[in-house]
Design an enzyme around this catalytic site. Structure first.
Site, mmCIF file in Angstrom:
data_model
loop_
_atom_site.group_PDB
_atom_site.id
_atom_site.type_symbol
_atom_site.label_atom_id
_atom_site.label_comp_id
_atom_site.label_asym_id
_atom_site.label_seq_id
_atom_site.Cartn_x
_atom_site.Cartn_y
_atom_site.Cartn_z
ATOM 1 N N ASP A 1 21.381 80.124 79.347
ATOM 2 C CA ASP A 1 22.103 78.828 79.137
ATOM 3 C C ASP A 1 21.154 77.746 78.683
ATOM 4 O O ASP A 1 20.333 77.232 79.284
ATOM 5 C CB ASP A 1 22.910 78.020 80.324
ATOM 6 C CG ASP A 1 23.720 77.298 80.136
ATOM 7 O OD1 ASP A 1 23.567 76.473 79.102
ATOM 8 O OD2 ASP A 1 24.086 76.443 81.184
ATOM 9 N N SER B 1 24.359 73.825 59.390
ATOM 10 C CA SER B 1 25.869 73.896 58.933
ATOM 11 C C SER B 1 25.716 72.969 57.972
ATOM 12 O O SER B 1 25.050 71.896 57.795
ATOM 13 C CB SER B 1 26.891 73.309 59.980
ATOM 14 O OG SER B 1 28.186 72.839 59.409
ATOM 15 N N TYR C 1 29.445 66.189 65.188
ATOM 16 C CA TYR C 1 29.030 67.697 64.841
ATOM 17 C C TYR C 1 28.023 67.419 63.755
ATOM 18 O O TYR C 1 26.929 68.190 63.707
ATOM 19 C CB TYR C 1 30.257 68.450 64.711
ATOM 20 C CG TYR C 1 29.883 69.987 64.408
ATOM 21 C CD1 TYR C 1 29.276 70.614 65.430
ATOM 22 C CD2 TYR C 1 29.743 70.299 63.195
ATOM 23 C CE1 TYR C 1 28.897 72.195 64.934
ATOM 24 C CE2 TYR C 1 29.357 71.701 62.787
ATOM 25 C CZ TYR C 1 28.854 72.656 63.634
ATOM 26 O OH TYR C 1 28.697 73.789 63.666
#
Length: 276
Positions: free
Chosen positions: A62, A139, A193
């Site tokens: 994690d 992204s 984001y």
């Protein structure tokens, strides 16, 4: 200690990460580790790929848990002497229709996509082997968010000598401004984001620069990439690309041939270096 080469993909129990593991299992001459925070989901993902005749290995990790990251780092150092390929894919995004307050979205999104990924890199970069490849899945939303920042912020993010400390200050400032409700007037766009990925791509450029200075002979290549708009739980069902298609650019960067000098410190989409 194993003599095998080893590749590690974070956040890989579904979506693009899962597809990256599938592709690496087919193309990479070494052990491929699928990591996920949830043991049940990660194990199920591995079993699914084994039914396809592939041989991934599961390891719990994690990226938001420093102990989990440290345990994984120690495992790979002891078993393999380090890591040959690291693909930082783990990330989160709130849906467009989510009503969670923006200040909360900013805090939660940057904690994983920027700060936890940075912690992951700082833990694992020292054990990346010579000739290694590091790929940060960013992204196009990061470059779009950058274009919507104030000219002053754009200049700082694009600076060739911005330090990691300065970048961390910028990311903390965004969260602070979002929580104060002043982010727009301070030159930030309203996309947590997007800014998290602006930060990740900028971090990648910094990491690559540092690797070139600190380990010049090791020929480690470190890049950020956009997989494209991919049908996933995160991006929704209307995206034009399948996860396997989204995996193409990250896998290309992970498998850059030995002796390659570039791309390095770049932002890559559709197999091509993009302007930043």
């Amino acid at each position: 200690m194993s003599n095998s080469k080893v590749a590690l993909v974070t956040g890989a129990n579904k979506g693009i990460g899962f597809a990256i593991v599938r592709a690496l299992c087919k193309q990479y001459a070494g052990d491929v580790y699928l990591t996920a925070r949830d043991v049940g989901r990660g194990t199920a993902a591995v079993e699914s790929l084994k039914k396809e005749g592939l041989s991934p290995i599961f390891h719990q990790m994690d990226i938001n848990d420093a102990k989990s990251v440290g345990t994984a780092r120690d495992f790979f150092k002891e078993k393999y002497g380090g890591v040959d390929v690291l693909i930082n894919n783990a990330g989160i995004a709130f849906k467009m229709a989510d009503t969670t307050p923006f200040e909360t979205q900013a805090d939660v999104t940057l904690k994983t996509n920027f700060f936890a990924t940075r912690d992951m890199c700082n833990a694992f970069l020292p054990i990346i082997k010579p000739g290694g490849r590091v790929v940060n899945v960013s992204s196009m939303m990061g470059s779009m968010a950058l274009a919507r920042c104030s000219p002053e912020l754009q200049a700082r993010f694009r600076s060739d000598d911005i330090t990691e400390e300065e970048l961390v200050e910028l990311m903390e400032q965004f969260v602070s401004d979002a929580q104060a409700g002043t982010h727009a007037e301070r030159g930030w766009p309203s996309t947590a984001y997007g800014i998290s990925k602006t930060g990740l791509t900028t971090l990648t450029r910094i990491m690559a620069r540092n690797l070139s200075k600190e380990r010049p002979g090791d020929e480690i290549l470190c890049n950020a990439c956009c997989p494209g708009w991919v049908k996933t739980d995160m991006a929704g069902p209307n995206a034009p690309k399948s996860p396997d298609e989204g995996a193409v650019t990250p896998v290309y960067l992970a498998l850059l041939p030995a002796g390659a000098k570039e791309p390095h410190g770049q932002y890559v989409s559709e197999l091509k270096v993009q302007p930043w």
